[in-house]
Design an enzyme around this catalytic site. Structure first.
Site, PDB file in Angstrom:
ATOM      1  N   GLY A  91      -1.596 -11.879   8.815  1.00 30.36           N
ATOM      2  CA  GLY A  91      -2.429 -12.263   9.947  1.00 30.36           C
ATOM      3  C   GLY A  91      -3.348 -13.431   9.652  1.00 30.36           C
ATOM      4  N   HIS A  93      -8.027   3.742  20.359  1.00 32.10           N
ATOM      5  CA  HIS A  93      -7.189   2.792  21.100  1.00 32.10           C
ATOM      6  C   HIS A  93      -7.736   2.496  22.492  1.00 32.10           C
ATOM      7  CE1 HIS A  93      -4.092   4.233  18.052  1.00 32.10           C
ATOM      8  NE2 HIS A  93      -4.342   2.966  17.771  1.00 32.10           N
ATOM      9  N   ASP A 138      -7.034  -5.144  14.629  1.00 31.74           N
ATOM     10  CA  ASP A 138      -6.881  -3.699  14.435  1.00 31.74           C
ATOM     11  C   ASP A 138      -6.498  -3.480  12.985  1.00 31.74           C
ATOM     12  OD1 ASP A 138      -6.334  -1.032  14.545  1.00 31.74           O
ATOM     13  OD2 ASP A 138      -4.746  -1.166  16.047  1.00 31.74           O
ATOM     14  N   SER A 139      -7.465  -3.662  12.112  1.00 32.73           N
ATOM     15  CA  SER A 139      -7.186  -3.739  10.676  1.00 32.73           C
ATOM     16  C   SER A 139      -7.627  -2.490   9.932  1.00 32.73           C
ATOM     17  CB  SER A 139      -7.912  -4.951  10.078  1.00 32.73           C
ATOM     18  OG  SER A 139      -9.318  -4.755  10.158  1.00 32.73           O
ATOM     19  N   THR A 140      -7.183  -2.403   8.695  1.00 34.63           N
ATOM     20  CA  THR A 140      -7.700  -1.409   7.769  1.00 34.63           C
ATOM     21  C   THR A 140      -9.078  -1.861   7.296  1.00 34.63           C
ATOM     22  OG1 THR A 140      -6.612  -2.549   5.931  1.00 34.63           O
ATOM     23  CG2 THR A 140      -5.391  -0.769   7.000  1.00 34.63           C
ATOM     24  N   ASP A 141      -9.662  -1.109   6.384  1.00 33.43           N
ATOM     25  CA  ASP A 141     -10.942  -1.496   5.800  1.00 33.43           C
ATOM     26  C   ASP A 141     -10.777  -2.796   5.001  1.00 33.43           C
ATOM     27  OD1 ASP A 141     -12.024   0.796   6.860  1.00 33.43           O
ATOM     28  OD2 ASP A 141     -11.795   1.969   5.026  1.00 33.43           O
ATOM     29  N   ASP A 194       0.507   1.170  13.741  1.00 30.12           N
ATOM     30  CA  ASP A 194       0.880   2.442  14.375  1.00 30.12           C
ATOM     31  C   ASP A 194       1.306   2.255  15.822  1.00 30.12           C
ATOM     32  OD1 ASP A 194      -1.575   2.992  16.233  1.00 30.12           O
ATOM     33  OD2 ASP A 194      -2.479   2.580  14.286  1.00 30.12           O
ATOM     34  N   GLN A 219       0.829  -1.202   0.000  1.00 32.22           N
ATOM     35  CA  GLN A 219       0.000   0.000   0.000  1.00 32.22           C
ATOM     36  C   GLN A 219       0.869   1.259   0.000  1.00 32.22           C
ATOM     37  OE1 GLN A 219      -2.197  -0.673   3.633  1.00 32.22           O
ATOM     38  NE2 GLN A 219      -0.304  -1.207   4.675  1.00 32.22           N
TER      39      GLN A 219
END
Length: 287
Positions: free
Chosen positions: A138, A62, A156-159, A86, A31
């Site tokens: 993952g 968080h 804790d993922s992206t879209d 992050d 990405q």
């Protein structure tokens, strides 16, 4: 000349932030990773043109994704974080001395390195001795992990596009169930119910989790820089109900200082608007 970062929430709605300067820009194998500095939001990181984290409101996300499950089971010892490059989720987890092991599996090392360089506010605890950092897929990790390994899994993922797509499948959730301990908890970021494309993905994820876990609930938070500001999280468990089994006194006794989360909010966050309740009921009928 002014410099603005603009994100398309839909093809008719955009979100913009005035930028002071761009700090970092590089394309990884997965990405486009960019870091900007703004007066209003501080430093912020985007992936493929989508806001992931910023200094001003990162604490909301968080706090919610970590302290909610930890209040339900403060005895959690072994945690798997999938994504979370992050570092903010790990930062909050390391505040619990009873946690013995945190495996963080992030597919894109560039996200972690950029965060360590430009976002120490979130990445400061990635070198904690309890943290094991793996730059791996993952989906493959949960498929290969031993049954009953973890007390808590945080997705804790992206879209569900690009690198994050596989983290929203039935097979993935089934493997999460398998590798959780008997009182294990799964928490995932669950998109927004407001805009149609986000709501569609939210319903798909909830339907899959609902079929696999005996207990499956959704809770909410207001995160100003995410699409619509109305954001959902999924809570699923083999045995523990997030309201009936919340250990309010035990969590309060830990004395943790938080900016967003508190035990009153914990209870209230599961009280959903009618339109969201209706969406979740509709999701249960998806075949």
């Amino acid at each position: 000349m002014e410099f603005w970062y603009t994100e398309e929430w839909t093809n008719k709605v955009r979100f913009s932030v005035k930028v002071e300067k761009q700090l970092f820009s590089k394309k990884s194998d997965f990405q486009q990773v960019d870091v900007f500095k703004s007066e209003e939001l501080g430093t912020f990181l985007t992936l493929d043109g989508l806001m992931m984290v910023n200094e001003k409101d990162e604490f909301i996300y968080h706090d919610c994704i970590v302290h909610t499950p930890m209040c339900v089971n403060p005895a959690i010892k072994k945690v798997l974080v999938i994504g979370g490059g992050d570092g903010g989720t790990v930062r909050e987890l390391t505040r619990y001395p009873q946690i013995e092991k945190i495996d963080m599996v992030e597919i894109d090392e560039l996200v972690v390195r950029a965060s360590q360089e430009y976002l120490p506010i979130t990445a400061s605890k990635l070198e904690d001795e309890r943290v094991n950092l793996y730059f791996e897929d993952g989906v493959a990790w949960v498929a290969n992990a031993t049954s009953g390994t973890y007390d808590l899994i945080i997705v804790d993922s992206t879209d569900p596009i690009g690198p994050g797509e596989g983290l929203f499948t039935t097979e993935f959730y089934e493997n999460c169930y398998r590798i959780l301990s008997k009182d294990g908890i799964l928490v995932n970021q669950n998109e927004s119910p407001y805009f149609a494309h986000n709501a569609h993905e939210m319903k798909r994820a909830h339907e899959k989790i609902h079929r696999i876990f005996p207990i499956s609930k959704v809770y909410q938070a207001h995160i100003p820089t995410y699409p619509s500001g109305h954001w959902l999280f999924g809570f699923a468990s083999k045995t523990l109900d997030p309201l009936l089994d919340a250990k309010v006194d035990k969590w309060q006794a830990l004395g943790l200082k938080t900016k967003y989360y508190n035990t009153d909010l914990h209870m209230g966050s599961f009280m959903l608007p009618t339109y969201v309740k209706e969406m979740l009921e509709d999701a249960k009928t998806i075949k």
